[in-house]
Scaffold this active site. Structure first.
Site, PDB file in Angstrom:
ATOM      1  N   SER A   1       0.861  -1.168   0.000  1.00 19.55           N
ATOM      2  CA  SER A   1       0.000   0.000   0.000  1.00 19.55           C
ATOM      3  C   SER A   1       0.900   1.221   0.000  1.00 19.55           C
ATOM      4  O   SER A   1       2.078   1.131   0.359  1.00 19.55           O
ATOM      5  CB  SER A   1      -0.857  -0.029   1.276  1.00 19.55           C
ATOM      6  OG  SER A   1      -1.410   1.227   1.561  1.00 19.55           O
TER       7      SER A   1
ATOM      8  N   TYR B   1      -0.990  -0.372  10.715  1.00 17.72           N
ATOM      9  CA  TYR B   1      -1.099  -0.743   9.312  1.00 17.72           C
ATOM     10  C   TYR B   1       0.137  -0.289   8.539  1.00 17.72           C
ATOM     11  O   TYR B   1       0.734  -1.069   7.778  1.00 17.72           O
ATOM     12  CB  TYR B   1      -2.369  -0.135   8.708  1.00 17.72           C
ATOM     13  CG  TYR B   1      -2.616  -0.501   7.273  1.00 17.72           C
ATOM     14  CD1 TYR B   1      -3.080  -1.766   6.932  1.00 17.72           C
ATOM     15  CD2 TYR B   1      -2.405   0.420   6.252  1.00 17.72           C
ATOM     16  CE1 TYR B   1      -3.315  -2.107   5.608  1.00 17.72           C
ATOM     17  CE2 TYR B   1      -2.632   0.087   4.927  1.00 17.72           C
ATOM     18  CZ  TYR B   1      -3.092  -1.176   4.614  1.00 17.72           C
ATOM     19  OH  TYR B   1      -3.315  -1.506   3.295  1.00 17.72           O
TER      20      TYR B   1
END
Length: 178
Positions: A142, A155
């Site tokens: 990501s 995350y």
């Protein structure tokens, strides 16, 4: 790998989202698919959708944060499919709390899924790929693996780890000519 026809693809986190879309894509390219997800209902739905494309598709429920469960499911997949040509490490989780509100258990779970689960699958499959000098591993990260953002500290940490691992592994495979 330009032609996926008849190739065996393993996709984690394929019950929904990007993983589900990838399962559809590789099936449209006439690839067989081992589909992994922790959500049995979502997994069953994706598996049936992929089977309609007239390719082999088998769903496997697996908590990828559990090393033994991963090793067991990979053994079953190898029995069902033979070699894995492409591993797509896609499964992930997002909690979406500030660092101050995250518990240590939540942070560890994020790392166990988003990073360690991918390591477990890679470790279980890469040796076969190297032995036959063929295969591909795709690690889905990501932009959070490049730039940390508020409310995503766990995350981002997991995706930074994923990006670092992927880059180091790529360079290692090249350096040692695997």
């Amino acid at each position: 790998m330009k032609n996926l026809t008849g190739k065996n693809i393993l996709i984690t986190g394929a019950g929904s989202g990007i993983g589900r879309l990838m399962a559809h894509y590789v099936a449209d390219e006439s690839a067989n698919t081992a589909i992994i997800d922790i959500n049995a209902a979502a997994l069953a739905k994706t598996t049936e959708e992929v089977k309609r494309r007239e390719v082999k598709a088998v769903g496997y429920v697996c908590d990828i944060s559990n090393r033994e469960a991963v090793m067991d499911v990979v053994a079953r997949i190898k029995q069902d499919f033979g070699q894995i040509d492409v591993l797509i490490n896609n499964a992930g989780t997002v909690i979406g709390k500030s660092f101050f509100d995250l518990t240590l258990d939540e942070m560890q779970r994020t790392m166990n899924i988003n990073y360690w689960g991918h390591i477990y699958f890679t470790k279980a499959i890469i040796g076969d790929m190297v032995a036959r000098n063929d295969g591909a591993i795709v690690n889905v990260a990501s932009s959070s693996g490049l730039l940390g953002m508020p409310i995503l500290s766990d995350y981002a940490a997991s995706k930074f780890a994923e990006v670092g691992f992927s880059e180091a592994l790529r360079r290692e495979l090249k350096k040692f000519k695997y």
